[in-house]
Enzyme design. Sequence first.
Site, PDB file in Angstrom:
ATOM      1  CD1 TRP A  55     -15.044 -36.193 -16.486  1.00  0.00           C
ATOM      2  CD2 TRP A  55     -12.927 -36.651 -15.923  1.00  0.00           C
ATOM      3  NE1 TRP A  55     -14.233 -35.537 -17.368  1.00  0.00           N
ATOM      4  CE2 TRP A  55     -12.929 -35.797 -17.046  1.00  0.00           C
ATOM      5  CE3 TRP A  55     -11.711 -37.063 -15.386  1.00  0.00           C
ATOM      6  CZ2 TRP A  55     -11.752 -35.357 -17.654  1.00  0.00           C
ATOM      7  CZ3 TRP A  55     -10.530 -36.621 -15.981  1.00  0.00           C
ATOM      8  CH2 TRP A  55     -10.556 -35.777 -17.107  1.00  0.00           C
ATOM      9  CG  ASP A  74     -13.215 -31.746  -5.880  1.00  0.00           C
ATOM     10  OD1 ASP A  74     -13.095 -31.839  -7.106  1.00  0.00           O
ATOM     11  OD2 ASP A  74     -13.250 -30.641  -5.302  1.00  0.00           O
ATOM     12  CG  ASP A 105      -5.948 -28.702  -0.540  1.00  0.00           C
ATOM     13  OD1 ASP A 105      -5.490 -29.186  -1.604  1.00  0.00           O
ATOM     14  OD2 ASP A 105      -5.775 -27.515  -0.215  1.00  0.00           O
ATOM     15  CG  ASP A 107     -11.829 -32.332 -15.152  1.00  0.00           C
ATOM     16  OD1 ASP A 107     -11.110 -31.900 -16.075  1.00  0.00           O
ATOM     17  OD2 ASP A 107     -13.033 -32.049 -15.053  1.00  0.00           O
ATOM     18  CE  LYS A 144      -9.493 -29.113 -15.899  1.00  0.00           C
ATOM     19  NZ  LYS A 144     -10.871 -28.634 -15.614  1.00  0.00           N
TER      20      LYS A 144
END
EC number: 2.1.1.166
Length: 208
Positions: free
Chosen positions: A65, A83, A99, A124, A164
């Site tokens: 992305w 991420d 995290d 996502d 998502k």
Amino acid sequence: MTGKKRSASSSRWLQEHFSDKYVQQAQKKGLRSRAWFKLDEIQQSDKLFKPGMTVVDLGAAPGGWSQYVVTQIGGKGRIIACDLLPMDPIVGVDFLQGDFRDELVMKALLERVGDSKVQVVMSDMAPNMSGTPAVDIPRAMYLVELALEMCRDVLAPGGSFVVKVFQGEGFDEYLREIRSLFTKVKVRKPDSSRARSREVYIVATGRK
């Protein structure tokens, strides 16, 4: 699940993965993941990204992305990505590994955003799937709720959110919550999203 069943299931997944036309196209184009095509489809229909924008990318690795958005926002744009997994550098992307559920990581992410508001938050994120919906769906819903909290903190008025979400318990309530915060909300199932997957993408524009 026995080792034999797991092995057969893994073999089927690998066969499906490597025969997938979007996986093949991603490899040919040198893209980081097939997720690039999902966001491209969303951009074609919803026009979320414009040159010079600041964008937050949650669940960014391996970078599909972010790789796409860089092409849309140009050199004056900025992406702040996060991420749990590592991600190879992308020019124009400020990546934080950690995290997102951790309060210290969230604080560090907000510091990188700074005082200026962002124009798009995209997520996502997905938990490690166990294959049991009763376990997986609540875990996934927790992540998307955190992403929505991020919107409340950093998204500029008129800004957009693409996330998502896995259809299941809590989906309708989450959709209602998003509708209360944005003027226009669509649920998208891109062609490049596998048909058997529960995933859909909520595209919300016009932050109130």
